[in-house]
Design an enzyme around this catalytic site. Structure first.
Site, PDB file in Angstrom:
ATOM      1  N   GLN A 226     -10.338  -3.776  -2.857  1.00 46.79           N
ATOM      2  CA  GLN A 226     -11.592  -3.219  -2.333  1.00 46.79           C
ATOM      3  C   GLN A 226     -12.763  -3.556  -3.262  1.00 46.79           C
ATOM      4  O   GLN A 226     -13.874  -3.881  -2.813  1.00 46.79           O
ATOM      5  CB  GLN A 226     -11.458  -1.698  -2.178  1.00 46.79           C
ATOM      6  CG  GLN A 226     -12.710  -0.996  -1.694  1.00 46.79           C
ATOM      7  CD  GLN A 226     -13.037  -1.282  -0.236  1.00 46.79           C
ATOM      8  OE1 GLN A 226     -12.182  -1.172   0.623  1.00 46.79           O
ATOM      9  NE2 GLN A 226     -14.284  -1.640   0.045  1.00 46.79           N
TER      10      GLN A 226
ATOM     11  N   ASP B 239     -17.119   7.797  -1.210  1.00 41.16           N
ATOM     12  CA  ASP B 239     -15.794   7.663  -0.586  1.00 41.16           C
ATOM     13  C   ASP B 239     -15.467   9.012   0.058  1.00 41.16           C
ATOM     14  O   ASP B 239     -16.170  10.012  -0.154  1.00 41.16           O
ATOM     15  CB  ASP B 239     -14.768   7.299  -1.690  1.00 41.16           C
ATOM     16  CG  ASP B 239     -13.354   7.076  -1.163  1.00 41.16           C
ATOM     17  OD1 ASP B 239     -13.182   6.864   0.054  1.00 41.16           O
ATOM     18  OD2 ASP B 239     -12.404   7.130  -1.973  1.00 41.16           O
TER      19      ASP B 239
ATOM     20  N   ARG C  74     -13.767  -7.720   2.880  1.00 40.23           N
ATOM     21  CA  ARG C  74     -12.377  -7.476   2.463  1.00 40.23           C
ATOM     22  C   ARG C  74     -11.530  -8.720   2.739  1.00 40.23           C
ATOM     23  O   ARG C  74     -10.685  -9.110   1.948  1.00 40.23           O
ATOM     24  CB  ARG C  74     -11.768  -6.283   3.235  1.00 40.23           C
ATOM     25  CG  ARG C  74     -12.402  -4.927   2.986  1.00 40.23           C
ATOM     26  CD  ARG C  74     -12.257  -4.480   1.554  1.00 40.23           C
ATOM     27  NE  ARG C  74     -10.884  -4.522   1.074  1.00 40.23           N
ATOM     28  CZ  ARG C  74      -9.899  -3.677   1.432  1.00 40.23           C
ATOM     29  NH1 ARG C  74     -10.138  -2.683   2.249  1.00 40.23           N
ATOM     30  NH2 ARG C  74      -8.675  -3.814   0.949  1.00 40.23           N
TER      31      ARG C  74
ATOM     32  N   CYS D  82     -16.319   2.432   1.023  1.00 41.09           N
ATOM     33  CA  CYS D  82     -15.161   1.573   1.301  1.00 41.09           C
ATOM     34  C   CYS D  82     -14.680   1.729   2.743  1.00 41.09           C
ATOM     35  O   CYS D  82     -14.009   0.847   3.266  1.00 41.09           O
ATOM     36  CB  CYS D  82     -14.028   1.885   0.323  1.00 41.09           C
ATOM     37  SG  CYS D  82     -13.558   3.624   0.288  1.00 41.09           S
TER      38      CYS D  82
ATOM     39  N   ARG E 117       0.866  -1.186   0.000  1.00 44.13           N
ATOM     40  CA  ARG E 117       0.000   0.000   0.000  1.00 44.13           C
ATOM     41  C   ARG E 117       0.896   1.227   0.000  1.00 44.13           C
ATOM     42  O   ARG E 117       1.775   1.361   0.860  1.00 44.13           O
ATOM     43  CB  ARG E 117      -0.909   0.045   1.230  1.00 44.13           C
ATOM     44  CG  ARG E 117      -1.520   1.422   1.425  1.00 44.13           C
ATOM     45  CD  ARG E 117      -2.567   1.514   2.479  1.00 44.13           C
ATOM     46  NE  ARG E 117      -3.784   0.875   2.042  1.00 44.13           N
ATOM     47  CZ  ARG E 117      -4.991   1.107   2.590  1.00 44.13           C
ATOM     48  NH1 ARG E 117      -5.113   1.977   3.578  1.00 44.13           N
ATOM     49  NH2 ARG E 117      -6.063   0.475   2.155  1.00 44.13           N
TER      50      ARG E 117
HETATM   51  N1   CP Z   1     -11.165   0.526   2.766  1.00 44.14           N
HETATM   52  C1   CP Z   1      -9.874   0.479   3.146  1.00 44.14           C
HETATM   53  O1   CP Z   1      -8.958   0.215   2.342  1.00 44.14           O
HETATM   54  O2   CP Z   1      -9.687   0.766   4.445  1.00 44.14           O
HETATM   55  P1   CP Z   1      -8.273   0.913   5.220  1.00 44.14           P
HETATM   56  O3   CP Z   1      -7.668   2.214   4.749  1.00 44.14           O
HETATM   57  O4   CP Z   1      -8.629   0.917   6.655  1.00 44.14           O
HETATM   58  O5   CP Z   1      -7.406  -0.247   4.818  1.00 44.14           O
HETATM   59  N1  NVA Z   2      -9.764   7.249  -1.548  1.00 42.20           N
HETATM   60  C1  NVA Z   2      -9.435   6.811  -0.219  1.00 42.20           C
HETATM   61  C2  NVA Z   2      -9.721   5.360  -0.068  1.00 42.20           C
HETATM   62  C3  NVA Z   2      -9.480   4.806   1.320  1.00 42.20           C
HETATM   63  C4  NVA Z   2      -9.747   3.343   1.431  1.00 42.20           C
HETATM   64  C5  NVA Z   2      -7.978   7.112   0.072  1.00 42.20           C
HETATM   65  O1  NVA Z   2      -7.134   6.861  -0.796  1.00 42.20           O
HETATM   66  O2  NVA Z   2      -7.675   7.637   1.154  1.00 42.20           O
END
Ligand code: CP
Ligand code: NVA
Length: 338
Positions: A136, A229, A322, A270, A106
């Site tokens: 997601q 979102d 998830r 999400c 990530r």
């Molecule tokens: N939806 C999602 O990716 O949540 P987190 O940022 O908590 O992993």
């Molecule tokens: N668009 C958001 C999604 C979080 C799961 C972000 O990138 O912060």
């Protein structure tokens, strides 16, 4: 279906039948988990989780999911590893590929997750970049399938920043699965024309349609799913808040918007979501913008508390999914038996 060795960097790399296969495999793993049937098919294998940004769901889904499958997990957070500081992504990939069977990443740049996949020699899973959030979407689609029984033909309205990782990935996913995707947002926040063109080409082969709507009331009409979102994503500068609130306030998901959709419509997000004063961000938004935007005084940003707490909201089932979908991705990429 054999997905052994395949990375998940974006759903653009997956065929509709592969996506459907992963969703169905997740459904099976979920049923087994509920029945208490152990599935430690990956005993002796190791996965490393690289996080440059914070996470609750994705990290926990990968940790619990891989442990359920019998794997050992290493978590490397934003500090503490050499990657990006003293060591390139390419070198990190080659080192981790010698020790681990799979890598989750990530972070910010899509090019980083691509480099990890290119140089590690093991499957790499994109746990969110600025551009895409493919794991997601698998959870979202499992949730839709559980609620409606099918994906093809679902009328899906996405509200908010439609050029962020969620907007991009949901549009790709809908195009792949023959769904009717509508981005409901001011024009500046629609996905890039390049991605729209790519998705329209896919849509021609699956029966999907893509539409773009600026009117928040019209946008929800006859929808099966209303999805939103956060208005400002991780990694965006603080200064973006004022502009985004001004642009997106009319697109906040309220009961009035939900009432435009079908009676059977579900609300999805999400998560994390801002709908109360119980977060630092909610409190700050209330202080800074509450005077000009009334519902922000309660910490309600992209969705009202009334909607997210309503019977139409499936956000916590979605969050739980998830884990089941991430397990399916790991299992399918590390075995040829499933
Ligand atoms: N939806 C999602 O990716 O949540 P987190 O940022 O908590 O992993
Ligand atoms: N668009 C958001 C999604 C979080 C799961 C972000 O990138 O912060």
């Amino acid at each position: 279906m054999n997905l052994k060795g395949k990375s998940l960097l974006t759903l653009l790399d997956y065929k509709p039948e592969e996506i459907q296969y992963l969703i169905n495999l997740a459904k099976r793993l979920k049923e087994e988990k509920i029945q208490g049937i152990h599935h430690r098919y990956l005993e002796g294998k190791n996965i490393v989780l690289l996080f440059q940004k914070d996470s609750t769901r994705t990290r926990c889904a990968f940790e619990v999911g891989s442990t359920d499958l019998g794997m050992q997990t290493t978590y490397l957070g934003p500090t503490g590893s050499q990657m990006g500081k003293k060591e390139s992504v390419k070198d990190t990939a080659r080192v981790l590929g010698k020790m681990y069977d799979a890598i989750e990443f990530r972070g910010y740049r899509q090019s980083d997750v691509e480099a990890l996949a290119k140089y590690s020699g093991v499957p790499v899973y994109n746990g969110l970049t600025d551009e895409f959030h493919p794991t997601q979407i698998l959870a979202d689609f499992l949730t839709i399938q559980e609620n409606f029984g099918y994906l093809k033909g679902i009328k899906f309205a996405y509200y908010g920043d439609a050029r962020n990782n969620m907007g991009n990935s949901l549009m790709i996913g809908c195009a792949k699965m023959g769904m009717h995707f509508k981005a409901v947002a001011p024009k500046e926040l629609w996905p890039t024309q390049e991605l729209i063109d790519t998705c329209n080409l896919i849509a021609q082969t699956t029966g999907a349609t893509l539409t773009f709507e600026e009117d928040p009331m019209k946008g929800a009409k006859d929808s099966d799913v209303i999805y939103t979102d956060v208005w400002v994503s991780m990694g965006e500068p603080k200064e973006v808040w004022a502009k985004r609130i001004a642009e997106l306030y009319p697109y906040q998901i309220t009961k009035k918007i939900m009432n435009q959709a079908y009676k059977t419509a579900i609300f999805m997000h999400c998560l994390p979501a801002f709908h109360s004063l119980d977060t630092e961000v909610g409190k700050q938004a209330a202080l800074d913008f509450g005077k000009d935007y009334p519902s922000l005084a309660n910490g309600e940003l992209e969705v009202t508390d009334e909607v997210i707490e309503s019977n139409q909201s499936v956000v916590f089932e979605e969050a739980g999914n998830r884990m089941h979908t991430i397990k399916a991705v790991i299992l399918a990429s590390l075995t040829d038996d499933f």
